[in-house]
Design an enzyme around this catalytic site. Structure first.
Site, PDB file in Angstrom:
ATOM      1  N   GLU A 238       8.290   0.968  11.835  1.00 17.09           N
ATOM      2  CA  GLU A 238       9.346   1.987  11.701  1.00 17.09           C
ATOM      3  C   GLU A 238       8.643   3.324  11.777  1.00 17.09           C
ATOM      4  OE1 GLU A 238      12.492   1.017  11.212  1.00 17.09           O
ATOM      5  OE2 GLU A 238      12.101  -1.092  10.791  1.00 17.09           O
TER       6      GLU A 238
ATOM      7  N   CYS B 194      12.829  10.581   8.521  1.00 19.83           N
ATOM      8  CA  CYS B 194      12.511  10.145   9.890  1.00 19.83           C
ATOM      9  C   CYS B 194      13.690  10.341  10.830  1.00 19.83           C
ATOM     10  CB  CYS B 194      12.058   8.707   9.865  1.00 19.83           C
ATOM     11  SG  CYS B 194      13.135   7.689   8.884  1.00 19.83           S
TER      12      CYS B 194
ATOM     13  N   GLY C  64       5.806   4.728   8.979  1.00 23.63           N
ATOM     14  CA  GLY C  64       4.941   5.899   8.953  1.00 23.63           C
ATOM     15  C   GLY C  64       4.972   6.596  10.296  1.00 23.63           C
TER      16      GLY C  64
ATOM     17  N   LYS D 129       0.888  -1.169   0.000  1.00 23.58           N
ATOM     18  CA  LYS D 129       0.000   0.000   0.000  1.00 23.58           C
ATOM     19  C   LYS D 129       0.923   1.215   0.000  1.00 23.58           C
ATOM     20  CE  LYS D 129      -2.041   3.038   1.807  1.00 23.58           C
ATOM     21  NZ  LYS D 129      -1.824   4.440   1.361  1.00 23.58           N
TER      22      LYS D 129
ATOM     23  N   GLY E  42       1.017   4.255  13.544  1.00 26.36           N
ATOM     24  CA  GLY E  42       1.580   2.976  13.986  1.00 26.36           C
ATOM     25  C   GLY E  42       0.758   2.369  15.114  1.00 26.36           C
TER      26      GLY E  42
ATOM     27  N   GLU F  81       7.668  15.671  16.544  1.00 24.31           N
ATOM     28  CA  GLU F  81       8.264  15.521  15.213  1.00 24.31           C
ATOM     29  C   GLU F  81       7.611  16.511  14.241  1.00 24.31           C
ATOM     30  OE1 GLU F  81       7.333  11.988  12.868  1.00 24.31           O
ATOM     31  OE2 GLU F  81       9.450  11.871  12.324  1.00 24.31           O
TER      32      GLU F  81
HETATM   33  P1  NAD Z   1       1.344   8.265   7.941  1.00 27.69           P
HETATM   34  O1  NAD Z   1       1.490   7.457   9.168  1.00 27.69           O
HETATM   35  O2  NAD Z   1       0.260   9.251   7.853  1.00 27.69           O
HETATM   36  O3  NAD Z   1       1.163   7.323   6.655  1.00 27.69           O
HETATM   37  C1  NAD Z   1       2.043   6.274   6.376  1.00 27.69           C
HETATM   38  C2  NAD Z   1       1.302   5.196   5.598  1.00 27.69           C
HETATM   39  O4  NAD Z   1       0.293   4.634   6.428  1.00 27.69           O
HETATM   40  C3  NAD Z   1       0.576   5.734   4.348  1.00 27.69           C
HETATM   41  O5  NAD Z   1       0.698   4.810   3.303  1.00 27.69           O
HETATM   42  C4  NAD Z   1      -0.867   5.831   4.823  1.00 27.69           C
HETATM   43  O6  NAD Z   1      -1.795   5.730   3.783  1.00 27.69           O
HETATM   44  C5  NAD Z   1      -0.951   4.629   5.747  1.00 27.69           C
HETATM   45  N1  NAD Z   1      -2.028   4.702   6.732  1.00 27.69           N
HETATM   46  C6  NAD Z   1      -2.614   5.800   7.270  1.00 27.69           C
HETATM   47  N2  NAD Z   1      -3.601   5.444   8.113  1.00 27.69           N
HETATM   48  C7  NAD Z   1      -3.643   4.093   8.134  1.00 27.69           C
HETATM   49  C8  NAD Z   1      -4.451   3.138   8.802  1.00 27.69           C
HETATM   50  N3  NAD Z   1      -5.422   3.494   9.645  1.00 27.69           N
HETATM   51  N4  NAD Z   1      -4.203   1.830   8.590  1.00 27.69           N
HETATM   52  C9  NAD Z   1      -3.219   1.448   7.746  1.00 27.69           C
HETATM   53  N5  NAD Z   1      -2.442   2.299   7.065  1.00 27.69           N
HETATM   54  C10 NAD Z   1      -2.638   3.617   7.259  1.00 27.69           C
HETATM   55  O7  NAD Z   1       2.769   8.937   7.741  1.00 27.69           O
HETATM   56  P2  NAD Z   1       3.196   9.976   6.625  1.00 27.69           P
HETATM   57  O8  NAD Z   1       2.700  11.324   7.000  1.00 27.69           O
HETATM   58  O9  NAD Z   1       2.899   9.445   5.282  1.00 27.69           O
HETATM   59  O10 NAD Z   1       4.778   9.894   6.814  1.00 27.69           O
HETATM   60  C11 NAD Z   1       5.461  10.588   7.781  1.00 27.69           C
HETATM   61  C12 NAD Z   1       5.801   9.728   8.980  1.00 27.69           C
HETATM   62  O11 NAD Z   1       6.527   8.560   8.602  1.00 27.69           O
HETATM   63  C13 NAD Z   1       6.705  10.467   9.932  1.00 27.69           C
HETATM   64  O12 NAD Z   1       6.244  10.311  11.245  1.00 27.69           O
HETATM   65  C14 NAD Z   1       8.044   9.781   9.776  1.00 27.69           C
HETATM   66  O13 NAD Z   1       8.896   9.861  10.860  1.00 27.69           O
HETATM   67  C15 NAD Z   1       7.660   8.393   9.465  1.00 27.69           C
HETATM   68  N6  NAD Z   1       8.749   7.689   8.811  1.00 27.69           N
HETATM   69  C16 NAD Z   1       9.454   6.750   9.532  1.00 27.69           C
HETATM   70  C17 NAD Z   1      10.527   6.098   8.949  1.00 27.69           C
HETATM   71  C18 NAD Z   1      11.313   5.071   9.720  1.00 27.69           C
HETATM   72  O14 NAD Z   1      11.984   4.277   9.088  1.00 27.69           O
HETATM   73  N7  NAD Z   1      11.273   5.056  11.029  1.00 27.69           N
HETATM   74  C19 NAD Z   1      10.874   6.366   7.622  1.00 27.69           C
HETATM   75  C20 NAD Z   1      10.154   7.336   6.920  1.00 27.69           C
HETATM   76  C21 NAD Z   1       9.083   7.974   7.534  1.00 27.69           C
END
Ligand code: NAD
Length: 485
Positions: free
Chosen positions: A257, A291, A235, A182, A240, A387
């Site tokens: 992650e 991140c 994400g 996804k 998470g 963050e």
């Molecule tokens: P997000 O959590 O909003 O979205 C991430 C993914 O999760 C997207 O594909 C989204 O569609 C999906 N998602 C959203 N709601 C969901 C649900 N209820 N069930 C299942 N999937 C769902 O994050 P974002 O705004 O896209 O990205 C930014 C975040 O990602 C930041 O917090 C960043 O730190 C983190 N990030 C972490 C790492 C790591 O390796 N630790 C790497 C890159 C980004």
């Protein structure tokens, strides 16, 4: 105003990839935007529960056959996929820059080659999945074998789409799993192209599906699906937690992650010029949409003025512009919502009493924000605790090593940390004391497909990359064979 030139291209509608192209069952689509112009870049199929169901069914079928494929053949196909990605480096870098807003030079130098590297590295593991022979009490021959989980659901954010997709796909496929991906709703195009490339190298239909759509629809359906054995999620921390709660009802395996607020610590004995220069890219690489971004710069008060001079000059010198221009170092943020969120933190910094030394202005067209440096940030301020995931750096002064460690460990996150010192003993003491999944010493933001990566605390759990991820994508089966005496 940033100057952006775009050739007029037709706005295409992209289907889902489930054993090939097909629209969402609902027929619905949604737009994705070019962050540099704010214009619609493409329309994407809005996948939902029924589409996820189709993808999982196809993955279950394809995965069962794939697990039996000669490991040498799995290795060969994954290596070939890495080569095909490199072959298309210019096209993929352009797609990534257009869709996410990241500078094309970065996408060309890092995102695409590192995605290819990930397939090269994990192709090698396909043939090295050893079990163990373990002596036990009694007349038994006792050993373990590693088996694939089956179907892995991969969910990723928009900051490094193809690279994060590669990190999920490569180890999972190497050991015999199928994957339903996804991709992020803000930037799905490179993942869709990756699915096509998977087919082009000869990966069987259904083994890799890409279901575009919203997180609360396609993402949530994937997490809840009983046919998915494990969710590999990257994400935000709040998302998470939602994923974890949903996965709990099916006792699904999980790898998270999540976010970070990583401290980059400059001690008084550091090479100050080198550390301050590196602090600029640690904080602002990929517009700070990283991140592990070194979003808290902890500086010993004794060298603060010297560090700030280099830091502010280096920040102001960063070239902000069209992501498609080779000179650009800072592109737009990914979306209007995210730009507004980041601007909210710029306002908050001032409200909380910190000093905005440079940057913070929003510019059009699209979603540009000049990299911002706040000085005199209190460690407990929201700006220092939450963050931002954008180009906003908090500089926090400290007195001595102990206070540095205390401040560094004072957030809920624990993704990464940087330490700048010339003293080897101090470096080792800091490595031991810092609560983080990764510690960099006299460097920052180093990654490698061979290097285990992940967080502690609210930054999540599980490890990506390296041999460590093999435990995440396999199960161990224990075998006891009675040996007649
Ligand atoms: P997000 O959590 O909003 O979205 C991430 C993914 O999760 C997207 O594909 C989204 O569609 C999906 N998602 C959203 N709601 C969901 C649900 N209820 N069930 C299942 N999937 C769902 O994050 P974002 O705004 O896209 O990205 C930014 C975040 O990602 C930041 O917090 C960043 O730190 C983190 N990030 C972490 C790492 C790591 O390796 N630790 C790497 C890159 C980004």
């Amino acid at each position: 105003m940033i100057e952006i030139t775009r050739a007029a291209e037709p706005v295409r509608t992209h289907d889902l990839w489930i054993e090939g192209w097909r629209p969402a069952r609902s027929g619905a689509t949604f737009p994705t935007y070019d962050p540099a112009t704010g214009q619609v870049l493409a329309h994407l199929a809005r996948g939902g529960a029924e589409d996820v169901n189709d993808a999982v069914r196809a993955a279950t079928r394809a995965g069962a056959a794939w697990a039996k494929v000669d490991p040498n053949e799995r290795a060969r196909l994954l290596w070939k996929l890495g080569e095909l990605i490199l072959h298309h480096v210019d096209e993929l870098a352009r797609t990534e820059a257009l869709d996410t807003g990241k500078p094309i030079s970065n996408a060309r130098a890092i995102d695409i080659p590192r995605a290819a590297d990930t397939f090269f590295y994990f192709s090698g593991w396909a043939t090295k999945l050893h079990g163990e022979t373990i002596p036990v009490r009694g007349p038994f021959f006792h050993y373990t074998v590693r088996e694939p989980i089956g179907v892995i659901g991969a969910i990723i954010p928009w900051n490094f789409p193809i690279l994060l997709a590669a990190r999920k796909l490569a180890p999972s496929l190497a050991v015999g799993n199928a994957v339903v991906l996804k991709p992020p709703e803000e930037a799905s195009l490179s993942c869709l192209r990756l699915a096509e490339l998977c087919a082009e190298v000869g990966l069987p239909p259904g083994l890799v599906s890409v279901v575009t759509g919203y997180g609360h629809e396609a993402g949530a359906a994937l997490v809840a699906h009983p046919g998915v054995g494990k969710i590999a999620f990257t994400g935000g921390t709040d998302t998470g937690k939602i994923v974890m709660a949903s996965a709990a009802s099916g006792l699904k395996r999980l790898q998270l992650e999540l976010g970070g607020k990583s401290p980059n610590i400059v001690l008084a004995d550091a090479d100050v010029a080198q550390a301050a220069k590196a602090a600029v890219s640690a904080a602002f690489y990929n517009q700070g949409e990283l991140c592990t971004s070194g979003s808290r710069l902890l500086v010993d008060r004794a060298i603060e003025a010297e560090v700030l001079a280099v830091l502010t000059k280096g920040t102001e010198a960063m070239v902000m512009g069209d992501p498609l221009s080779a000179q650009t170092q800072i592109g737009p943020l990914v979306s209007a919502e995210h730009r507004d969120r980041v601007r909210g933190y710029v306002a908050l910094g001032t409200e909380e009493g910190a000093t905005l030394a440079v940057g913070g202005q929003a510019l059009g067209p699209g979603y540009f924000v000049r990299p911002a440096v706040f000085t005199g940030v209190r460690p407990e301020a929201r700006l220092a605790q939450e963050e931002v995931f954008g180009p906003v750096l908090s500089v926090i002064p400290f007195d001595g090593v102990d206070e540095a460690v205390r401040i560094a460990n004072s957030t809920a996150f624990g993704l990464a940390a940087g330490v700048w010192t010339r003293d080897l003993g101090t470096a080792h003491r800091m490595i031991g004391a810092l609560r983080a999944g990764t510690v960099w010493v006299n460097t920052y933001n180093r990654f490698d497909a061979a290097s285990p990566y992940g967080g502690v605390g609210q930054s999540g759990f599980g490890r990506e990359n390296g041999a460590a991820v093999l435990d995440e994508v396999t199960t161990r089966k224990t075998v006891w064979i009675a040996v007649p005496e």
